[in-house]
Structure formats: structure tokens, C-alpha cells
Design an enzyme around this catalytic site. Structure first.
Site, PDB file in Angstrom:
ATOM      1  N   GLU A 150      76.233  53.539  19.448  1.00  0.00           N
ATOM      2  CA  GLU A 150      77.508  53.551  20.181  1.00  0.00           C
ATOM      3  C   GLU A 150      78.504  52.509  19.657  1.00  0.00           C
ATOM      4  OE1 GLU A 150      76.509  53.317  24.352  1.00  0.00           O
ATOM      5  OE2 GLU A 150      75.942  55.430  24.426  1.00  0.00           O
ATOM      6  N   GLU A 305      72.060  61.506  23.798  1.00  0.00           N
ATOM      7  CA  GLU A 305      71.678  60.897  25.078  1.00  0.00           C
ATOM      8  C   GLU A 305      72.300  61.692  26.222  1.00  0.00           C
ATOM      9  OE1 GLU A 305      72.580  56.775  25.673  1.00  0.00           O
ATOM     10  OE2 GLU A 305      71.972  56.199  23.657  1.00  0.00           O
TER      11      GLU A 305
END
Ligand code: ZN
Length: 678
Positions: A150, A305
Site C-alpha cells: 500500500e 485484500e
């Protein structure tokens, strides 16, 4: 047609948290098998476990996980650990810690807060990556490399600022050119030495825009550095990094060029009220899936995710209602994902995400509602092998562009309070989503020629070359829709001279002289000149931003109904070459967007799978291979719905039974049909 690959099913697993509990790890693998889990993402934040002291490596625990996964024919997505730096590194080499905008170095804490420029950090990352690649780079269980985690945020340390100055020197060559590009004589901001660029002054719009471009380039270079360290011993295993939908910090289209497979982390806030209808979360999620597929250049992506339960970082996170997990997962696949992966496989006992949803809860066994749904979903996904690798085909493109958003949000405007770039793009996406029409979300660099309709809301930053490409698109028979806020600045943020919308003025056939800004509670009427024309009926409401448009070669379809600009064009059409160009002058209510874009969808016959009146909260999306189409039917309502598909022969992919055109879906139900294309 049969794909040899399954849907990747699994997610983030952190065995390093459980090394003192071998019985827990053993139980986990038994449960993985029970739930048809075939993929584990390992090592995302495992640096301290892999290298507890500088230069001291411990891989035995990871060897065991690889070996244990192999026994169950599972695949491993191995992460490089750079998303979280260990304490020994942050304390000994303070330069790896970020510096904020005020020049203060951050303490060691949290994660995702390393300097992208630091040579020390890059070197340390290279060392651990090399070690991982040497040991596992050719392992038969290794599916993919997961680069860091991320990416986001900026560092303003001296090293980053020096690298930025070098980047600016390469771009502008001279300070004179830079000052001209930034119009920096304003407020006496003229730079007379490169060294004076030591701070990102938010009042210099071009500087801010360049800073975000630079930080994107710096992140690309950081990713390249990570991958170079892997490639020596793992030349062929694909790489990915997990994006975050429409996250603003870096231009994902550029980052995507550094990796092989695009992936992202999706966390819709299911079941919370939003704009009076829960299905707006489904709309949002659909949009972000399509953004991600656009970043992937139209290729399948991975859902890296998602939560099988609740998140714990929001103000309120309701439990996912029964059926929602399967529905949300199928939605990702419908929009182009070849995976369903979770954060997290086992719920951690302590620290920040100890109460974040997981496949295996603290209770530690399979007899939980979430695990049963995960297990059922795992069994269902085994039926979807043929979907893997199939593509989403779209005739409509909507432009969502990072740089355009940066400069639009950075420039001071009369409508500062209501810019709403992402929300505006979403509002133009919604009518297509509601009709079950596939849409590609592209950036301004896209090849428009493969589309029939291009919708480019708030194309605020417009270069001559982009104007030419869109003009050529219309000339060749394409249909273009632009909105208020188009063609206002050039690529360094300077106002376009010669009249808005700049290089689109000829193709749109309008000149925008000025625009009105209204407080949130104010509205202005918009009315079609002839009721029913171009799908428009009755009176609509405009708010926030209203262009005052003069017709040049275009015709007015609708006009404003009040204020001193009553009668000014609110919607224009210009037939140009073999196509047409439309300009929407104001931010209008949803009914306007639905009527007008629905009209274009009908005219261009964009609907090919369902009637144009799907029940609210129902989504239909398709993926296709050479001779078949997979039709995903999704009901995001908490009640049942009935609707009709168009003619065709449909087979339920899971039950293999033939399906009637009339579809009944229960609350939160989803199914996949295969439509034969003869
Ligand atoms: Zn830095």
C-alpha cells in the site's frame, strides 16, 4: 476455453506472529484445506522476524511455511517487507524515517512511513530482498512477488528535496523556464537559485503538481530498486504491489508500469447507510474495481485484500450480513479480478488489527459463521476456473485521471468547497452501472479509438495534444461527453488563454466565458428546450458549478431556467465529423445524468445483456472469452428482486442447469451464468 488456473483464494497470513505456537500453525493449515484456500500472502510485515538484527537472517520459520504449503499444493505470494521497517533499522539509520512538511523527522512508529529516496533504506531493502529471492525465488510454490505494501505518502527530507530539484532541472533545464511555467512572479515567488526550492508551497499550483509527479516517479524508482534485487535469483516470477482504488498520492497508472500484475485492497463499508441506499456501496466498489482494471490496461487484476468480516479502523463497521461475503467477492471477479484474497487469514491477538475480520477468529476453530461462509465460498470458486483470464469488454470509457485531479484540487477556484472530482466521475459512472453496461475507467493517456463513447467529466487540465486526440476520436465517429470545469488549465497549471475549453473549443462548438459557484443549499433550474429531447423531461436541478456557455457551432439541448443566465445553454450538442460532442454545463441532479446518459446508452445500443431497467441495487456485469460470455448477476438489496435478461441460452456455471430469462434473486444473492455466443 478451459483455463488451467484456478481463482486464487486465500490472503494475508502472518505465521511470524505464531512461531511459539506450532499447534496453531498446524491447525491453520488444516482449516485452509477445509476452506479450499489455495493461496497465502506471506511476509508483508515480517522484516523483524526475517532479519532480527542487522545482517542476521532467520528463514527457518519461512522454510517451514513453504514446505507446509507445498504439502497442500498451495501457492505463496511472497511479500518484500519494506512496508514496515524494524526498530533496529529506524534507530540506527535515522534518515530512513520520513520528514514532514514542516521539516520534522517522524519518530519510529506505525508503518508505511519510510523515505523513498534514502540510499540506506533502498540498500537495506535490496539486501533482504536478495536474501528472500536466493532462498525462495525459484521455489515451485512461489506464485508471485508482492512488492512492499500500500504505497502512499510523501517525505520532505533534504534528500527528497535535493532529488526533486534534480528532477526539476532535468524537466525545465533553466530556472527561467521553471519560473515561466509556474508564473512565479506572482507574490514575488520567482526562484533565482535552484536551492531555493526547499519547500512545497501550496500556493504555487504548478510546483505542487510537479511534486506529486516527482513523488510518483520516486515511488516507481523505489519499486524498480526492489525488483532489481529480486530479479537476480528470480527472473521469471511475476510481481505485483497492492493499490488502494482511487487513493490520491501516486499516479497508479505510472506505478503499474513497473509491475507485472495489478492488485488492490477493497474495503467497502457494507451495510452503512449512504445517500439513502445501501447499494451505493456496491456502486462505489464497482467503480474502484473498474479503476483498478483500467490501471491494469484492461487485463485481469487481483483482489489482494478484503475482509471476510468487519474492519476495525472505521467509526462504525457492521457485521457483514449472511451472503454479503460471497456477493462482494463475486463482484470483484465480475469486474475482472482473478482472485479473492483476504486480510487476514488468522486474527492477530494483539496490536492494531487484533479485531479486524479474519478467516480464523480468536476462537481458533471452524465452527464460526464467517468461517462457514469462507468455506462455502471456497467450494463455489472451484466452479469458476473457466472465468480466469477472461476479459471485460467495454464500449464506454470514463476518464479518471490522477494529474487532472491533482491540479483541479490544488487550484483555488470560486467553487473550492464543492470540487468533488472523484464523486463527479462516479456520478457519471452510475447510469451505466445501473443498466448493467460494462465501463472502462481510463486515464487521459488512453487509446480512445476503441470506444464508442468517451465521458470525460471535469477535464480541467487540457493539453493541445489531448484536445487533438479527443477531436480525432469524434471526427472518426466517436461520441464525447464533457462537463463544466473542462479545458481550464494547461499541464503546468497555467490558465488556458484564448477561451475555455481550450483545445476542445472547436469540437464542442462552445465558448465558456465564466462560471457561477453556488452554496450547497442553492439550486438553479435546467430545462430541455423541447420536452423529451435527448431523454430529458421536466425540470432538473443544477448546483455548485454552472458554466456560462456561448454557442459557437453547437446547438443547445437544454437551458438554465432562472437567474440572470436564464436561457443560457445547459446541455449542448455538436455534430462533428462522423461523431458528436456534448457539453454538460452544470453539476446536475442524478435524474439528469440518468436520463441523458441513459439516452446515449440507448442510442448507441450499449445494453446487450439486460433490459435497461434493472431494479435498484441490482448489478449485471460480463466477462468474455472467444465463444462465451460470463454474466454475473448481483443483488445488493436486502430483499428479493425479479428482472429479465435479453434473449439467449444461459447456463448456471455452478449448477450447470439451463436458466430462464426471468431471473429471481434473493437478498444478497449472486450467480454466474454462461451465455453461449454463436
Ligand atoms: Zn525523504
Amino acid at each position: 476455453m478451459q483455463s488451467s488456473k484456478p481463482i486464487l483464494y486465500g490472503g494475508d497470513y502472518n505465521p511470524e506472529q505464531w512461531l511459539k505456537y506450532p499447534e496453531v500453525l498446524e491447525q491453520d493449515f488444516r482449516l485452509f484445506e477445509q476452506a479450499s484456500i489455495n493461496t497465502l500472502t506471506i511476509g508483508v510485515f515480517a522484516w523483524a522476524a526475517l532479519e532480527p538484527e542487522e545482517g542476521v537472517f532467520q528463514f527457518e520459520w519461512l522454510d517451514h511455511i513453504f514446505e507446509r504449503a507445498m504439502r497442500q499444493h498451495m501457492r505463496i505470494i511472497l511479500a518484500t517487507p519494506s512496508g514496515g521497517k524494524p526498530n533496529w533499522l529506524a534507530m540506527k539509520y535515522t534518515e530512513v524515517r520520513r520528514v514532514n512538511e514542516l521539516g520534522q523527522r517522524e519518530p519510529q512508529r506505525a508503518r508505511h512511513n519510510h523515505c523513498l529516496t534514502s540510499d540506506v533504506y533502498r540498500d537495506k531493502v535490496s539486501i533482504i530482498n536478495e536474501q528472500l529471492a536466493k532462498r525462495y525465488g525459484a521455489h515451485s510454490a512461489l506464485e508471485m512477488w508482492h512488492i512492499s505494501n500500500e504505497f502512499g505518502g510523501y517525505c520532505y527530507c533534504d534528500r527528497c528535496m535535493a532529488a526533486f530539484r534534480d528532477w526539476l532541472k532535468a524537466k525545465y533545464t533553466s530556472l527561467d523556464a521553471l519560473n515561466e511555467a509556474y508564473w512565479s512572479r506572482f507574490w514575488s515567488h520567482t526562484f533565482t537559485e535552484w536551492e531555493q526550492i526547499r519547500y512545497i508551497d501550496k500556493t504555487i499550483c504548478g510546483l505542487v503538481l510537479d511534486w506529486k509527479r516527482f513523488m510518483t516517479d520516486q515511488c516507481c524508482s523505489f519499486i524498480r530498486n526492489e525488483i532489481a534485487a529480486i530479479r537476480r535469483d528470480s527472473p521469471d516470477v511475476p510481481t505485483t504491489t497492492n493499490f488502494m482504488g482511487t487513493h490520491p498520492d501516486y499516479d497508479y497508472h505510472k506505478l503499474a508500469q513497473e509491475i507485472d500484475v495489478v492488485s488492490w485492497d477493497a474495503y467497502p463499508m457494507w451495510h452503512l447507510p449512504q445517500d439513502n441506499h445501501e447499494s451505493n456501496h456496491a456502486l462505489n466498489a464497482a467503480f474502484r474495481h473498474d479503476v483498478t482494471r483500467g490501471i491494469a490496461g484492461g487485463k485481469p487484476f487481483l483482489l489482494m485484500e478484503s475482509t471476510p468480516g468487519q474492519v476495525n479502523w472505521a467509526g462504525v463497521s457492521p457485521l457483514m450480513r449472511p451472503g454479503m461475503l460471497r456477493l462482494a467477492s463475486y463482484q470483484a471477479i465480475a469486474h475482472g479480478s482473478d482472485s479473492v484474497c483476504y486480510f487476514q487469514m488468522r486474527k492477530s491477538r494483539g496490536s492494531w488489527e487484533q479485531f479486524h475480520g479474519a478467516v480464523i477468529d480468536h476462537v481458533g476453530h471452524a465452527n464460526t459463521r464467517v468461517f462457514r461462509e469462507v468455506e462455502q465460498l471456497g467450494a463455489s470458486l472451484l466452479q469458476l476456473d473457466s472465468v480466469v483470464g477472461s476479459l471485460v469488454s467495454a464500449k464506454v470509457a470514463i476518464v479518471f485521471d490522477w494529474e487532472t485531479r491533482w491540479i483541479y484540487e490544488g487550484v483555488a477556484l470560486p467553487s473550492n468547497a464543492h470540487k468533488q472530482y472523484a464523486e463527479t466521475i462516479l456520478a457519471h459512472y452510475k447510469p451505466f452501472w445501473a443498466r448493467g453496461i460494462n465501463v472502462d475507467i481510463v486515464d487521459r493517456q488512453a487509446d480512445f479509438s476503441k470506444y464508442e463513447l468517451v465521458v470525460a467529466p471535469i477535464l480541467f487540465m487540457l493539453s493541445d495534444s489531448l484536445g487533438e486526440r479527443l477531436t480525432d476520436f469524434v471526427k472518426a465517429g466517436g461520441h464525447l461527453v464533457t462537463t463544466y470545469g473542462t479545458g481550464v488549465v494547461n499541464e503546468t497549471g497555467l490558465a488556458i488563454s484564448g477561451g475555455m475549453p481550450g483545445a476542445l473549443r472547436e469540437v464542442l462548438g462552445v465558448w465558456v466565458e465564466e462560471f457561477d459557484a453556488l452554496p450547497d443549499a442553492y439550486r438553479r433550474q435546467v430545462k430541455p428546450l423541447d420536452d423529451g429531447k435527448c431523454g430529458l423531461t421536466g425540470v432538473y436541478e443544477a448546483r455548485h458549478h454552472l458554466d456560462l456557455v456561448h454557442l459557437e457551432t453547437a446547438e443547445a439541448i437544454a437551458v438554465y431556467g432562472e437567474d440572470f443566465y436564464s436561457g443560457y445553454p445547459a446541455l449542448t450538442r455538436h455534430s462533428f465529423g462522423a461523431g458528436s460532442a456534448w457539453h454538460i454545463s452544470s453539476r446536475n441532479d442524478d435524474r439528469f445524468s440518468d436520463d441523458f446518459l441513459g439516452y446515449l446508452a440507448d442510442e448507441l445500443k450499449l445494453t446487450n445483456i439486460s433490459s435497461s431497467t434493472l431494479p435498484q441495487g441490482v448489478s449485471v456485469q460480463t466477462r468474455s472469452v472467444a465463444n462465451a460470455e460470463f454474466v454475473f448477476l448481483m443483488n445488493f438489496n436486502d430483499s428479493s428482486v425479479v428482472f429479465e435478461l435479453i434473449d439467449g441460452i444461459y447456463t448456471d456455471l455452478e449448477t450447470e442447469s439451463t436458466v430462464e430469462r426471468t431471473i429471481h434473486l434473493a437478498a444478497y444473492q449472486t450467480c454466474v451464468l454462461q451465455r453461449r455466443l454463436d
